[in-house]
Motif scaffolding. Sequence first.
Motif, PDB file in Angstrom:
ATOM      1  N   HIS A  40      -4.384  17.352  10.837  1.00  0.00           N
ATOM      2  CA  HIS A  40      -5.089  17.249   9.554  1.00  0.00           C
ATOM      3  C   HIS A  40      -4.113  17.317   8.391  1.00  0.00           C
ATOM      4  N   GLU A  41      -3.120  18.205   8.490  1.00  0.00           N
ATOM      5  CA  GLU A  41      -2.111  18.302   7.438  1.00  0.00           C
ATOM      6  C   GLU A  41      -1.344  16.993   7.299  1.00  0.00           C
ATOM      7  N   LEU A  42      -0.934  16.431   8.428  1.00  0.00           N
ATOM      8  CA  LEU A  42      -0.169  15.183   8.395  1.00  0.00           C
ATOM      9  C   LEU A  42      -1.010  14.022   7.874  1.00  0.00           C
ATOM     10  N   GLU A  43      -2.294  13.987   8.251  1.00  0.00           N
ATOM     11  CA  GLU A  43      -3.164  12.933   7.734  1.00  0.00           C
ATOM     12  C   GLU A  43      -3.344  13.053   6.230  1.00  0.00           C
ATOM     13  N   ALA A  44      -3.498  14.281   5.728  1.00  0.00           N
ATOM     14  CA  ALA A  44      -3.621  14.492   4.284  1.00  0.00           C
ATOM     15  C   ALA A  44      -2.332  14.069   3.577  1.00  0.00           C
ATOM     16  N   GLU A  45      -1.204  14.439   4.165  1.00  0.00           N
ATOM     17  CA  GLU A  45       0.085  14.056   3.597  1.00  0.00           C
ATOM     18  C   GLU A  45       0.252  12.537   3.609  1.00  0.00           C
ATOM     19  N   ASN A  46      -0.183  11.904   4.678  1.00  0.00           N
ATOM     20  CA  ASN A  46      -0.106  10.445   4.779  1.00  0.00           C
ATOM     21  C   ASN A  46      -0.967   9.781   3.707  1.00  0.00           C
ATOM     22  N   ARG A  47      -2.201  10.282   3.507  1.00  0.00           N
ATOM     23  CA  ARG A  47      -3.063   9.721   2.462  1.00  0.00           C
ATOM     24  C   ARG A  47      -2.428   9.888   1.086  1.00  0.00           C
ATOM     25  N   LEU A  48      -1.822  11.048   0.851  1.00  0.00           N
ATOM     26  CA  LEU A  48      -1.160  11.291  -0.425  1.00  0.00           C
ATOM     27  C   LEU A  48       0.011  10.315  -0.621  1.00  0.00           C
ATOM     28  N   MET A  49       0.794  10.111   0.423  1.00  0.00           N
ATOM     29  CA  MET A  49       1.922   9.177   0.344  1.00  0.00           C
ATOM     30  C   MET A  49       1.441   7.744   0.110  1.00  0.00           C
ATOM     31  N   GLN A  50       0.365   7.359   0.784  1.00  0.00           N
ATOM     32  CA  GLN A  50      -0.181   6.007   0.584  1.00  0.00           C
ATOM     33  C   GLN A  50      -0.648   5.837  -0.858  1.00  0.00           C
ATOM     34  N   HIS A  51      -1.337   6.843  -1.372  1.00  0.00           N
ATOM     35  CA  HIS A  51      -1.810   6.788  -2.750  1.00  0.00           C
ATOM     36  C   HIS A  51      -0.630   6.700  -3.721  1.00  0.00           C
ATOM     37  N   THR A  52       0.389   7.492  -3.478  1.00  0.00           N
ATOM     38  CA  THR A  52       1.586   7.471  -4.327  1.00  0.00           C
ATOM     39  C   THR A  52       2.270   6.110  -4.251  1.00  0.00           C
ATOM     40  N   ARG A  53       2.375   5.566  -3.041  1.00  0.00           N
ATOM     41  CA  ARG A  53       3.002   4.257  -2.881  1.00  0.00           C
ATOM     42  C   ARG A  53       2.224   3.174  -3.615  1.00  0.00           C
ATOM     43  N   GLN A  54       0.907   3.217  -3.528  1.00  0.00           N
ATOM     44  CA  GLN A  54       0.092   2.225  -4.234  1.00  0.00           C
ATOM     45  C   GLN A  54       0.247   2.358  -5.743  1.00  0.00           C
ATOM     46  N   ALA A  55       0.280   3.598  -6.237  1.00  0.00           N
ATOM     47  CA  ALA A  55       0.454   3.815  -7.671  1.00  0.00           C
ATOM     48  C   ALA A  55       1.819   3.302  -8.127  1.00  0.00           C
ATOM     49  N   LEU A  56       2.854   3.579  -7.345  1.00  0.00           N
ATOM     50  CA  LEU A  56       4.198   3.104  -7.703  1.00  0.00           C
ATOM     51  C   LEU A  56       4.293   1.584  -7.633  1.00  0.00           C
ATOM     52  N   GLN A  57       3.647   0.978  -6.637  1.00  0.00           N
ATOM     53  CA  GLN A  57       3.658  -0.482  -6.525  1.00  0.00           C
ATOM     54  C   GLN A  57       2.943  -1.111  -7.714  1.00  0.00           C
ATOM     55  N   SER A  58       1.833  -0.513  -8.120  1.00  0.00           N
ATOM     56  CA  SER A  58       1.103  -1.006  -9.286  1.00  0.00           C
ATOM     57  C   SER A  58       1.948  -0.890 -10.546  1.00  0.00           C
ATOM     58  N   GLU A  59       2.605   0.225 -10.696  1.00  0.00           N
ATOM     59  CA  GLU A  59       3.472   0.425 -11.853  1.00  0.00           C
ATOM     60  C   GLU A  59       4.640  -0.567 -11.841  1.00  0.00           C
ATOM     61  N   LEU A  60       5.200  -0.804 -10.662  1.00  0.00           N
ATOM     62  CA  LEU A  60       6.292  -1.769 -10.542  1.00  0.00           C
ATOM     63  C   LEU A  60       5.828  -3.170 -10.914  1.00  0.00           C
ATOM     64  N   ASP A  61       4.647  -3.555 -10.444  1.00  0.00           N
ATOM     65  CA  ASP A  61       4.113  -4.875 -10.784  1.00  0.00           C
ATOM     66  C   ASP A  61       3.874  -5.000 -12.286  1.00  0.00           C
ATOM     67  N   ASN A  62       3.344  -3.932 -12.891  1.00  0.00           N
ATOM     68  CA  ASN A  62       3.125  -3.959 -14.343  1.00  0.00           C
ATOM     69  C   ASN A  62       4.435  -4.077 -15.108  1.00  0.00           C
ATOM     70  N   LEU A  63       5.456  -3.357 -14.664  1.00  0.00           N
ATOM     71  CA  LEU A  63       6.762  -3.430 -15.336  1.00  0.00           C
ATOM     72  C   LEU A  63       7.384  -4.817 -15.194  1.00  0.00           C
ATOM     73  N   ARG A  64       7.241  -5.419 -14.016  1.00  0.00           N
ATOM     74  CA  ARG A  64       7.769  -6.779 -13.843  1.00  0.00           C
ATOM     75  C   ARG A  64       7.046  -7.755 -14.767  1.00  0.00           C
ATOM     76  N   ALA A  65       5.720  -7.630 -14.852  1.00  0.00           N
ATOM     77  CA  ALA A  65       4.960  -8.507 -15.742  1.00  0.00           C
ATOM     78  C   ALA A  65       5.383  -8.295 -17.196  1.00  0.00           C
ATOM     79  N   ASP A  66       5.588  -7.036 -17.594  1.00  0.00           N
ATOM     80  CA  ASP A  66       6.045  -6.754 -18.956  1.00  0.00           C
ATOM     81  C   ASP A  66       7.419  -7.357 -19.215  1.00  0.00           C
TER      82      ASP A  66
END
Length: 179
Positions: A40-66
């Motif tokens: 359960h701990e690892l699954e929670a950590e994995n979900r957190l990492m996925q969420h962080t990765r998606q947020a960073l990817q979104s931010e990266l895409d926005n910066l490239r567009a800018d």
Amino acid sequence: MAPCFLGYSPSPSAQLPEGQMDSLLSIISSQRERFRARNHELEAENRLMQHTRQALQSELDNLRADNIKLYEKIKFLQSYPGRGGSSDDTESRYSSQYEERLDPFSSFSRKGRLVLSSKAARTVAFFYTLFLHCLVFLVLYKTAWSESVERDCAAFCAKKYADHLHKFHENGENGDMWQ
């Protein structure tokens, strides 16, 4: 008969006493609970990492567009007469991305790859295309059929009129009817 694990088959006389069975059961149960909690701990950590990765990817895409928009503004400002055409490393890095964004064919190919990327998207695209072809076929068929019926009706009326004229007005007794 007791189950055989990894080629080991206990003899019928080698049964564990009841106290040892309870002890083993409690050890295995506690180990299972620890593994379950760690899972359960690892699954929670994995979900957190996925969420962080998606947020960073979104931010990266926005910066490239800018950055591409800023490069577009630089190109616009450089097009004024009297402005220097100096180009540095940053501008050259985004010039290819800017030119690619202007190219309609590369944009279309990226969208085409999106359609072809999953089986569901390909299936929907196939049935949509099939539906459009059937719709065009039916519209053309109905148009051709209605034109054919109209032409047949006109030919039938003309034949009936010609037969009537031939049958009733052939002798010339009503010759002054049209005058």
